[in-house]
Design a protein around this motif. Sequence first.
Motif, mmCIF file in Angstrom:
data_model
loop_
_atom_site.group_PDB
_atom_site.id
_atom_site.type_symbol
_atom_site.label_atom_id
_atom_site.label_comp_id
_atom_site.label_asym_id
_atom_site.label_seq_id
_atom_site.Cartn_x
_atom_site.Cartn_y
_atom_site.Cartn_z
ATOM 1 N N PRO A 63 0.990 -1.238 -0.243
ATOM 2 C CA PRO A 63 0.034 0.109 -0.151
ATOM 3 C C PRO A 63 0.842 1.269 -0.037
ATOM 4 O O PRO A 63 0.421 2.365 -0.624
ATOM 5 C CB PRO A 63 -0.746 -0.053 1.220
ATOM 6 C CG PRO A 63 -0.095 -1.025 2.239
ATOM 7 C CD PRO A 63 0.721 -2.130 1.216
ATOM 8 N N VAL A 64 2.134 1.331 0.622
ATOM 9 C CA VAL A 64 2.672 2.451 0.748
ATOM 10 C C VAL A 64 3.509 2.747 -0.553
ATOM 11 O O VAL A 64 3.432 3.912 -1.178
ATOM 12 C CB VAL A 64 3.745 2.439 1.893
ATOM 13 C CG1 VAL A 64 4.628 3.694 2.028
ATOM 14 C CG2 VAL A 64 3.235 2.187 3.040
ATOM 15 N N THR A 65 3.919 1.779 -1.239
ATOM 16 C CA THR A 65 4.491 1.647 -2.591
ATOM 17 C C THR A 65 3.398 2.371 -3.576
ATOM 18 O O THR A 65 3.810 3.177 -4.370
ATOM 19 C CB THR A 65 5.006 0.526 -2.862
ATOM 20 O OG1 THR A 65 5.900 0.018 -1.941
ATOM 21 C CG2 THR A 65 5.670 0.446 -4.359
ATOM 22 N N GLN A 66 2.245 1.891 -3.611
ATOM 23 C CA GLN A 66 1.228 2.276 -4.415
ATOM 24 C C GLN A 66 0.751 3.670 -4.141
ATOM 25 O O GLN A 66 0.672 4.517 -5.053
ATOM 26 C CB GLN A 66 -0.025 1.440 -4.285
ATOM 27 C CG GLN A 66 -1.191 1.725 -5.192
ATOM 28 C CD GLN A 66 -0.907 1.455 -6.544
ATOM 29 O OE1 GLN A 66 -0.671 0.174 -6.893
ATOM 30 N NE2 GLN A 66 -1.077 2.168 -7.553
ATOM 31 N N GLN A 67 0.731 4.230 -2.881
ATOM 32 C CA GLN A 67 0.658 5.610 -2.583
ATOM 33 C C GLN A 67 1.726 6.246 -3.008
ATOM 34 O O GLN A 67 1.435 7.500 -3.508
ATOM 35 C CB GLN A 67 0.689 5.759 -1.051
ATOM 36 C CG GLN A 67 -0.606 5.541 -0.365
ATOM 37 C CD GLN A 67 -0.523 6.203 1.049
ATOM 38 O OE1 GLN A 67 0.185 5.377 1.750
ATOM 39 N NE2 GLN A 67 -1.196 7.154 1.443
ATOM 40 N N LEU A 68 3.011 6.121 -3.016
ATOM 41 C CA LEU A 68 4.052 6.690 -3.398
ATOM 42 C C LEU A 68 3.920 7.174 -5.041
ATOM 43 O O LEU A 68 4.165 8.117 -5.561
ATOM 44 C CB LEU A 68 5.323 6.069 -3.163
ATOM 45 C CG LEU A 68 5.745 6.450 -1.393
ATOM 46 C CD1 LEU A 68 7.053 5.349 -1.378
ATOM 47 C CD2 LEU A 68 6.184 7.905 -1.165
ATOM 48 N N TYR A 69 3.561 5.821 -5.577
ATOM 49 C CA TYR A 69 3.525 5.853 -7.087
ATOM 50 C C TYR A 69 2.434 6.917 -7.429
ATOM 51 O O TYR A 69 2.552 7.619 -8.406
ATOM 52 C CB TYR A 69 3.080 4.497 -7.647
ATOM 53 C CG TYR A 69 2.897 4.333 -9.029
ATOM 54 C CD1 TYR A 69 3.920 4.276 -9.902
ATOM 55 C CD2 TYR A 69 1.671 4.406 -9.640
ATOM 56 C CE1 TYR A 69 3.856 4.004 -11.210
ATOM 57 C CE2 TYR A 69 1.383 4.114 -11.081
ATOM 58 C CZ TYR A 69 2.529 4.171 -11.877
ATOM 59 O OH TYR A 69 2.431 3.940 -13.062
ATOM 60 N N ASP A 70 1.379 6.734 -6.984
ATOM 61 C CA ASP A 70 0.030 7.574 -7.208
ATOM 62 C C ASP A 70 0.477 9.219 -7.026
ATOM 63 O O ASP A 70 0.088 9.804 -7.778
ATOM 64 C CB ASP A 70 -1.209 7.151 -6.235
ATOM 65 C CG ASP A 70 -1.849 5.930 -6.649
ATOM 66 O OD1 ASP A 70 -1.295 5.281 -8.061
ATOM 67 O OD2 ASP A 70 -2.197 5.219 -5.939
ATOM 68 N N GLU A 71 1.333 9.232 -6.157
ATOM 69 C CA GLU A 71 1.390 10.797 -5.830
ATOM 70 C C GLU A 71 2.376 11.378 -6.719
ATOM 71 O O GLU A 71 2.262 12.430 -7.326
ATOM 72 C CB GLU A 71 2.056 10.891 -4.393
ATOM 73 C CG GLU A 71 2.138 12.184 -3.666
ATOM 74 C CD GLU A 71 0.733 12.764 -3.322
ATOM 75 O OE1 GLU A 71 0.037 12.163 -3.153
ATOM 76 O OE2 GLU A 71 0.655 14.036 -3.586
ATOM 77 N N LEU A 72 3.638 10.534 -6.944
ATOM 78 C CA LEU A 72 4.510 10.815 -8.032
ATOM 79 C C LEU A 72 3.833 11.066 -9.386
ATOM 80 O O LEU A 72 4.142 12.215 -10.244
ATOM 81 C CB LEU A 72 5.593 9.932 -7.972
ATOM 82 C CG LEU A 72 6.686 10.418 -8.930
ATOM 83 C CD1 LEU A 72 7.450 11.664 -8.656
ATOM 84 C CD2 LEU A 72 7.853 9.224 -8.782
ATOM 85 N N THR A 73 3.078 9.986 -9.837
ATOM 86 C CA THR A 73 2.704 10.120 -11.163
ATOM 87 C C THR A 73 1.575 11.246 -11.219
ATOM 88 O O THR A 73 1.442 11.746 -12.453
ATOM 89 C CB THR A 73 2.312 8.791 -11.592
ATOM 90 O OG1 THR A 73 1.150 8.014 -10.675
ATOM 91 C CG2 THR A 73 3.417 7.948 -11.969
#
Length: 337
Positions: free
Chosen positions: A309-319
């Motif tokens: 979940p944290v990896t996904q959140q980071l990805y969503d924020e950056l993209t």
Amino acid sequence: MKINWDELGFDYIKLPYRFIAHWKNGAWDSGQLTEDEYLPIHEGSTALHYGQQCFEGLKAYSRKDGKVNLFRADQNSARMNRSARRLLMPEVPEELFLGAIKQVVVANREFVPPYGTGGTLYIRPLLIGVGPNIGVHAAPEYIFTVFCMPVGAYFKGGLTPTNFIVSDYDRAAPNGTGAAKVGGNYAASLLPGEKAQERNFSDCIYLDPETHTKIEEVGSANFFGITKENEFVTPKSPSILPSITKYSLLHLAKERLGLEALEEDVPMDNLDRFKEAGACGTAAVISPIGGIQFGDDFHVFYSEKEVGPVTQQLYDELTGIQFGDKKAPAGWIITLA
Ligand SMILES: *Cc1c(COP(=O)(O)O)cnc(C)c1O
């Protein structure tokens, strides 16, 4: 030329325009767009014999409103100049670098993949030593060129973890060129990468070249882990290539996700502290790491099948920031009309 946006991978596609500038007698010319994708260079070019060359990689992103974003291109300019200094090449002034990128994107505008396809325009700046030479010293002349091509989203059906294997090879020496984005590092990584792939791993993990006990790089991407205490941790070493994606994630982890963000050693004998791990870089953005093979041991982080979940959140924020859907920190985005 018609491009099927949904079928794009990461392959060379010849677009109409590229930019080229020449350095001679101590100065750059102003450069120009050209349609010729070939570089006629002298047989004595140091780029060919002695690896005197460096490059960059960045992307242009289509926004919902139809405009195009460049992400932290000033950081690519600064890094190319650090690489240039390490290899005794002339720096490319930021104005020339950014001007070239803008011209190339605008000239090839119709090939920036539309918003919503997940595709982007991958931009490749390249600096090479050329001109008549045979001895081991810096070239008499240089070429700076920028070309680009549309590429697809790295993970089409959502972020998917892959497995990696720790290599016996080093990608860089302790005081070598690991922190410079130079072709020589990549030539040296081809064999270890192929050996990893023969064993069905995505790529190899390189340990620190001095003690071989700490994680340095994941193929040609930087490593990060999320600890059980909710810290974002990424290795610190002078032989790692300083990834702009990594520094962006360090910032977003702290400012947007409220995590502690740390650059510190990542010893192989303490991987249990991480509940998630990933690799980051411009090409794939974030690649979740399922597991790592180290000798006979196989260490799984979050899952071999699902992204954490944290990896996904980071990805969503950056993209979200890159495609213009989320507010960017000051200075991160240049928008072209
Ligand atoms: C380019 C590169 C990266 C990623 O850097 P970004 O600026 O995030 O694209 C990581 N490791 C290596 C060895 C690289 O060459």
